[in-house]
Design a protein around this motif. Structure first.
Motif, mmCIF file in Angstrom:
data_model
loop_
_atom_site.group_PDB
_atom_site.id
_atom_site.type_symbol
_atom_site.label_atom_id
_atom_site.label_comp_id
_atom_site.label_asym_id
_atom_site.label_seq_id
_atom_site.Cartn_x
_atom_site.Cartn_y
_atom_site.Cartn_z
ATOM 1 N N UNK A 1 15.928 -1.196 29.134
ATOM 2 C CA UNK A 1 16.022 -1.515 27.716
ATOM 3 C C UNK A 1 14.984 -2.539 27.291
ATOM 4 N N UNK A 2 14.529 -3.388 28.220
ATOM 5 C CA UNK A 2 13.597 -4.460 27.860
ATOM 6 C C UNK A 2 12.149 -4.008 27.832
ATOM 7 N N UNK A 3 11.846 -2.821 28.333
ATOM 8 C CA UNK A 3 10.457 -2.391 28.421
ATOM 9 C C UNK A 3 9.746 -2.356 27.081
ATOM 10 N N UNK A 4 10.368 -1.739 26.089
ATOM 11 C CA UNK A 4 9.746 -1.635 24.769
ATOM 12 C C UNK A 4 9.654 -2.993 24.095
ATOM 13 N N UNK B 1 23.688 5.637 34.595
ATOM 14 C CA UNK B 1 24.481 5.293 33.417
ATOM 15 C C UNK B 1 23.865 4.107 32.692
ATOM 16 N N UNK B 2 23.469 3.070 33.450
ATOM 17 C CA UNK B 2 22.797 1.927 32.837
ATOM 18 C C UNK B 2 21.492 2.309 32.177
ATOM 19 N N UNK B 3 20.731 3.205 32.810
ATOM 20 C CA UNK B 3 19.457 3.637 32.226
ATOM 21 C C UNK B 3 19.677 4.391 30.917
ATOM 22 N N UNK B 4 20.702 5.225 30.885
ATOM 23 C CA UNK B 4 20.990 5.962 29.650
ATOM 24 C C UNK B 4 21.408 5.019 28.520
ATOM 25 N N UNK B 5 22.267 4.061 28.847
ATOM 26 C CA UNK B 5 22.702 3.099 27.825
ATOM 27 C C UNK B 5 21.526 2.260 27.346
ATOM 28 N N UNK B 6 20.672 1.817 28.285
ATOM 29 C CA UNK B 6 19.512 1.023 27.914
ATOM 30 C C UNK B 6 18.546 1.793 27.032
ATOM 31 N N UNK C 1 19.272 4.272 25.071
ATOM 32 C CA UNK C 1 19.889 4.556 23.769
ATOM 33 C C UNK C 1 19.929 3.299 22.896
ATOM 34 N N UNK C 2 20.158 2.142 23.504
ATOM 35 C CA UNK C 2 20.291 0.907 22.723
ATOM 36 C C UNK C 2 18.950 0.239 22.399
ATOM 37 N N UNK D 1 16.200 1.181 20.965
ATOM 38 C CA UNK D 1 15.639 1.369 19.617
ATOM 39 C C UNK D 1 16.464 0.645 18.563
ATOM 40 N N UNK D 2 17.750 0.431 18.816
ATOM 41 C CA UNK D 2 18.604 -0.229 17.831
ATOM 42 C C UNK D 2 18.521 -1.745 17.913
ATOM 43 N N UNK D 3 18.176 -2.289 19.068
ATOM 44 C CA UNK D 3 18.153 -3.733 19.254
ATOM 45 C C UNK D 3 16.813 -4.371 18.931
ATOM 46 N N UNK D 4 15.789 -3.571 18.725
ATOM 47 C CA UNK D 4 14.476 -4.154 18.396
ATOM 48 C C UNK D 4 14.456 -4.665 16.956
#
Length: 201
Positions: A62-65, A188-193, A195-196, A198-201
């Motif tokens: 999730x932190x990559x972007x 599962x963690x990768x999928x959640x990360x 998906x989230x 784009x919404x957390x940026x």
């Protein structure tokens, strides 16, 4: 053929001896299988520790972007420099065998895995905290990313070592079950990360 005996009786005795020679070792192996001690199933703490480490590893995607935007917009890092920094932060993953040797050679309070997972978690959390409140340059960001990457790599090695050690002496089905659980948590963690992110940026 024994003296004074008949030909058919000699063949019958030979068959009985051969049957006894074959049946005795097989009976011994069966007794060994029955007497093999059965290990207790993995505890909830074992599943929680190993799965949580792999889950967080997957969630870290999730932190990559966010990191790319942070280096480009806030630190004004050029694409070539960002590519170099990102490549160098993957270096800790090339030293994974070293972490295993280190934990085996230098146990902490008698434990070879769990203390290293705890230390890796503390350093990983500290690196992200410093990324938020201290980093104001490209190389400061690089050192924080390097520490965070090393923390994830060490925790990954320790959790995988726990799974391998627990699988020793067990059936292939049991070992596959453990691998499915931990890698299922990672995906599962990768999928959640993903998906989230784009919404957390």
């Amino acid at each position: 053929m024994p003296p004074g005996g008949k030909k058919g009786e000699g063949h019958a005795e030979t068959k009985l001896l051969l049957a006894a020679d074959v049946s005795l070792p097989m009976h011994g192996f069966a007794d060994q299988d029955d007497e093999k001690p059965k290990r207790e199933p993995p505890s909830t703490l074992f599943y929680l520790t190993t799965s949580w480490v792999l889950f967080l590893e997957g969630l870290s995607s999730m932190s990559g972007l966010a990191i790319s935007y942070f280096f480009k917009n806030t630190l004004h890092c050029k694409p070539a420099m960002l590519s170099t920094v990102s490549s160098l932060t993957n270096l800790p993953w090339t030293c994974k065998p070293l972490y295993g040797f280190m934990s085996d050679a230098f146990p902490i309070f008698g434990y070879s895995r769990l203390p290293y997972i705890l230390i890796a978690g503390l350093f990983g959390g500290l690196s992200w905290f410093l990324m938020a409140v201290w980093v104001n340059g490209v190389w400061q960001g690089f050192w924080c990313m390097l520490i965070g990457s090393a923390a994830i790599a060490i925790a990954n090695v320790m959790s995988q070592a726990l799974v391998v050690e627990r699988s020793k002496g067990e059936s292939q089905e049991f070992a596959s079950h453990l691998q499915s659980v931990v890698w299922g948590a990672a995906f599962t963690g990768a999928l959640i990360g993903s998906w989230l992110s784009c919404y957390l940026l």
